[in-house]
Design a protein around this motif. Sequence first.
Motif, short mmCIF file in Angstrom:
data_model
loop_
_atom_site.label_atom_id
_atom_site.label_comp_id
_atom_site.label_asym_id
_atom_site.label_seq_id
_atom_site.Cartn_x
_atom_site.Cartn_y
_atom_site.Cartn_z
N ALA A 1 38.47 -77.37 31.40
CA ALA A 1 37.69 -78.71 31.28
C ALA A 1 36.28 -78.30 30.64
CB ALA A 1 37.57 -79.35 32.62
N MET A 2 35.83 -77.32 30.78
CA MET A 2 34.68 -76.68 30.14
C MET A 2 34.88 -76.53 28.76
SD MET A 2 31.13 -76.33 30.56
CE MET A 2 30.54 -75.62 32.25
N SER A 3 36.02 -75.64 28.41
CA SER A 3 36.25 -75.56 27.08
C SER A 3 36.43 -76.87 26.43
CB SER A 3 37.42 -74.89 27.22
OG SER A 3 37.78 -74.36 25.79
N CYS A 4 37.13 -77.77 26.85
CA CYS A 4 37.09 -79.18 26.13
C CYS A 4 35.85 -79.66 25.90
CB CYS A 4 38.22 -80.18 27.09
SG CYS A 4 39.72 -79.46 27.04
N ILE A 5 34.96 -79.81 26.97
CA ILE A 5 33.60 -80.38 26.72
C ILE A 5 32.64 -79.60 25.55
CG2 ILE A 5 31.55 -80.75 27.57
CD1 ILE A 5 33.07 -81.35 30.35
N GLN A 6 32.76 -78.10 25.70
CA GLN A 6 32.09 -77.45 24.94
C GLN A 6 32.44 -77.40 23.41
OE1 GLN A 6 32.41 -73.36 26.34
NE2 GLN A 6 30.74 -73.71 27.88
N ILE A 7 33.84 -77.54 23.22
CA ILE A 7 34.56 -77.65 21.57
C ILE A 7 34.11 -79.17 21.16
CG2 ILE A 7 36.12 -75.73 22.05
CD1 ILE A 7 38.06 -78.04 22.08
N SER A 8 33.63 -80.15 22.23
CA SER A 8 33.84 -81.48 21.78
C SER A 8 32.26 -81.93 21.24
CB SER A 8 34.30 -82.64 22.56
OG SER A 8 33.60 -82.53 23.80
N VAL A 9 31.36 -80.83 21.44
CA VAL A 9 29.83 -81.17 20.97
C VAL A 9 29.33 -80.34 20.00
CG1 VAL A 9 29.48 -81.82 23.34
CG2 VAL A 9 28.99 -79.60 22.64
N SER A 10 28.25 -80.80 19.20
CA SER A 10 27.85 -79.89 18.02
C SER A 10 27.01 -78.63 18.98
CB SER A 10 26.88 -80.89 17.28
OG SER A 10 25.78 -81.14 17.89
N ILE B 1 23.73 -77.74 27.39
CA ILE B 1 24.73 -77.76 28.47
C ILE B 1 25.30 -76.21 28.67
CG2 ILE B 1 25.41 -80.08 28.38
CD1 ILE B 1 28.23 -78.89 26.86
N MET B 2 24.67 -75.05 27.86
CA MET B 2 25.23 -73.92 28.04
C MET B 2 25.01 -73.10 29.29
SD MET B 2 22.82 -71.84 25.18
CE MET B 2 21.33 -71.59 25.25
N ALA B 3 23.79 -73.55 30.03
CA ALA B 3 23.44 -73.02 31.08
C ALA B 3 24.27 -73.67 32.45
CB ALA B 3 22.10 -73.21 31.35
N CYS B 4 25.06 -74.70 32.24
CA CYS B 4 25.81 -75.34 33.36
C CYS B 4 26.75 -74.59 33.76
CB CYS B 4 26.39 -76.66 32.80
SG CYS B 4 25.08 -77.90 32.38
N GLU B 5 27.02 -74.44 35.08
CA GLU B 5 27.92 -73.59 35.73
C GLU B 5 29.47 -74.23 35.83
OE1 GLU B 5 26.37 -71.95 39.25
OE2 GLU B 5 24.90 -70.69 37.90
N GLN C 1 28.99 -80.42 36.14
CA GLN C 1 27.48 -80.35 35.77
C GLN C 1 27.18 -80.52 34.19
OE1 GLN C 1 26.16 -76.53 37.03
NE2 GLN C 1 26.45 -76.62 38.94
N ALA C 2 27.94 -80.00 33.53
CA ALA C 2 27.81 -80.32 31.94
C ALA C 2 27.97 -81.87 31.70
CB ALA C 2 28.83 -79.38 31.24
N TRP C 3 29.00 -82.31 32.02
CA TRP C 3 29.44 -83.76 32.11
C TRP C 3 28.22 -84.62 32.41
CZ3 TRP C 3 33.36 -86.21 29.31
CH2 TRP C 3 33.56 -87.54 29.68
N ASN C 4 27.85 -84.41 33.83
CA ASN C 4 26.55 -85.24 34.33
C ASN C 4 25.30 -85.04 33.40
OD1 ASN C 4 28.38 -86.19 36.10
ND2 ASN C 4 27.94 -84.82 37.68
N LYS C 5 25.20 -84.01 32.78
CA LYS C 5 23.88 -83.61 31.99
C LYS C 5 23.93 -84.36 30.83
CE LYS C 5 20.40 -80.71 30.64
NZ LYS C 5 19.10 -80.81 31.43
N LEU C 6 25.07 -84.50 30.26
CA LEU C 6 24.96 -85.21 28.97
C LEU C 6 24.94 -86.85 29.30
CD1 LEU C 6 28.15 -83.62 27.10
CD2 LEU C 6 25.69 -83.48 26.67
N LYS C 7 25.68 -87.05 30.36
CA LYS C 7 25.54 -88.64 30.94
C LYS C 7 24.05 -88.94 31.29
CE LYS C 7 27.22 -91.66 34.30
NZ LYS C 7 27.94 -91.55 35.68
N GLU C 8 23.46 -87.84 31.84
CA GLU C 8 22.02 -88.31 32.03
C GLU C 8 21.12 -88.18 31.21
OE1 GLU C 8 18.30 -85.69 34.61
OE2 GLU C 8 20.40 -85.29 34.87
N GLU C 9 21.37 -87.44 30.13
CA GLU C 9 20.58 -87.45 28.83
C GLU C 9 20.94 -88.53 27.89
OE1 GLU C 9 19.02 -84.45 25.46
OE2 GLU C 9 20.16 -83.71 27.16
#
Length: 214
Positions: A70-79, A86-90, A94-102
Amino acid sequence: MSSSGFSPGPPSVFTGEGYHIWVIKMKTYLQAFDLWEVIKSKAELAPLRANPIVAQIRQHSDEITERHKAMSCIQISVSDMIFTRIMACESPKQAWNKLKEEFQGTKRTRQQQLLNLRRDFENLKMNEEETVKQYSDRIMVVANNIRLLGEQFSEVRIMEKVISTLPKRYEAKISSFEDSRDLTSISLIELINALYAQEQRRASTLEEHQEGTF
C-alpha cells in the motif's frame, strides 16, 4: 492480486493539483489490489506475540507485506515534490492522511468552495450561441466539482436546471415531452439528445431555406 490476472496500469501521478479526482482514482486502484482496508483500518499493526505459532508468524508477515504494498502504491502515485511531504511517514495510513490534511483543505474551506459552486450553478444560463450539449457540459463541470467535494447532487436536479434555463426556442419541445411522458422517467442524456436532435433539424431546415433563396 486476484487469480483472474487483472492487472491495472500504473496509478495517476498526483502533482499537487486535482486532489479530489486523484483520491477517487487511488481508492479504486488500491481496492483493485485488496489494499484499501490497509488505509481504511484504524487499527495499528500489533507486534508479534512471544512464542508465536507458524500461522501467527505468517499472518503477521502478510500484514506487513500488505502495508508495504500500500505504501508503495501511494509513493509511486505522487510526484517527487509531493513524495518529500510523506517520505517520513511510517505507515500508508499516515501518508494517506498527511496528503488528505494538506490538500483536501479544512472543513471551512470546503464549505466555502461548496457555497461558491452552488452559486455558480444557480447563475448558469444558456448562451444564445451555445448548443444544448455545450451548455449541459458546462453544467456538468460545476455539478461534478460539487460531487467531488462530497455533496450529493442528483441527476434530477441537473435536469431541472437544464429545463428551467433553456431559451424560449426549446419551449415547444419541452412541452411535448411533458405531454407525452413524465420528465422524471427519462435520463439526462435522453433529454439532451432529444434537444440536440431538435437543434440539428432546425439547423438543417434553416440551411435548406437559405439555399432556396439563391
